[in-house]
Design a protein around this motif. Structure first.
Motif, PDB file in Angstrom:
ATOM      1  N   GLY A 268       6.693   1.059   1.116  1.00  0.00           N
ATOM      2  CA  GLY A 268       5.785   1.139  -0.014  1.00  0.00           C
ATOM      3  C   GLY A 268       5.773   2.535  -0.593  1.00  0.00           C
TER       4      GLY A 268
ATOM      5  N   GLU B 138       2.439  -1.169   0.104  1.00  0.00           N
ATOM      6  CA  GLU B 138       3.281  -1.754  -0.936  1.00  0.00           C
ATOM      7  C   GLU B 138       2.581  -1.792  -2.295  1.00  0.00           C
ATOM      8  OE1 GLU B 138       6.436  -2.872  -0.934  1.00  0.00           O
ATOM      9  OE2 GLU B 138       6.764  -2.349   1.156  1.00  0.00           O
ATOM     10  N   THR B 139       1.290  -2.007  -2.286  1.00  0.00           N
ATOM     11  CA  THR B 139       0.575  -2.130  -3.560  1.00  0.00           C
ATOM     12  C   THR B 139      -0.510  -1.066  -3.693  1.00  0.00           C
ATOM     13  OG1 THR B 139      -1.154  -3.606  -2.757  1.00  0.00           O
ATOM     14  CG2 THR B 139       0.911  -4.645  -3.508  1.00  0.00           C
ATOM     15  N   ARG B 140      -0.808  -0.735  -4.931  1.00  0.00           N
ATOM     16  CA  ARG B 140      -1.854   0.233  -5.213  1.00  0.00           C
ATOM     17  C   ARG B 140      -3.209  -0.301  -4.737  1.00  0.00           C
ATOM     18  NH1 ARG B 140      -2.184   4.559  -8.742  1.00  0.00           N
ATOM     19  NH2 ARG B 140      -0.191   4.007  -9.651  1.00  0.00           N
ATOM     20  N   ALA B 141      -3.443  -1.585  -4.884  1.00  0.00           N
ATOM     21  CA  ALA B 141      -4.734  -2.174  -4.484  1.00  0.00           C
ATOM     22  C   ALA B 141      -4.963  -2.012  -2.972  1.00  0.00           C
ATOM     23  CB  ALA B 141      -4.788  -3.642  -4.884  1.00  0.00           C
ATOM     24  N   GLU B 142      -3.933  -2.299  -2.169  1.00  0.00           N
ATOM     25  CA  GLU B 142      -4.052  -2.123  -0.710  1.00  0.00           C
ATOM     26  C   GLU B 142      -4.343  -0.659  -0.373  1.00  0.00           C
ATOM     27  OE1 GLU B 142      -0.957  -5.026   1.540  1.00  0.00           O
ATOM     28  OE2 GLU B 142      -0.051  -3.540   0.197  1.00  0.00           O
TER      29      GLU B 142
END
Length: 127
Positions: free
Chosen positions: A51, A99-103
């Protein structure tokens, strides 16, 4: 003369006894070496962190300080690791990568609340 004969017999006996003791010891060491029980196998589930979203714990000029921080964060239950040096030559340590901005934002909020109010989010593709 008789006493010399007797002393020589004792020395010969002691040398033979020493040789026998060494032979027995060597045999026991070999047996111990070859009779080791095999260790049980373990399975580790290790997932490579990927990520481009990294929660930074700190950056250090001295790499040993970086290693100490990684070890401490891992002991605290984080997936900490080094991600290399920044453009200032500082060794960077991250709590984890996502991997994601939200996580990453969710994890960052938790870390800021519970562990380090100065943690921050780095968005960078690592080589």
């Amino acid at each position: 003369m008789a006493s010399n004969f007797y002393v020589n017999q004792i020395e010969t006996h002691n040398q033979l006894a020493q040789q026998e003791a060494e032979k027995q010891l060597d045999t026991k060491i070999q047996q111990a070496t070859f009779n080791l029980n095999p260790l049980p196998a373990i399975t580790l589930n290790v997932s490579k962190q990927t990520g481009n979203f990294h929660i930074v714990a700190g950056a250090f000029r001295v790499e040993e300080n970086c290693d100490t921080t990684v070890a401490q964060l891992k002991a605290d239950g984080f997936s900490a690791r080094k991600i290399g040096t920044n453009k200032y030559g500082l060794h960077q340590v991250v709590y984890a990568s996502f991997e994601t901005r939200a996580e990453a934002r969710k994890a960052l909020q938790n870390i800021k609340t519970s562990h380090n109010k100065d943690a921050w989010l780095l968005v960078k593709k690592l080589d």
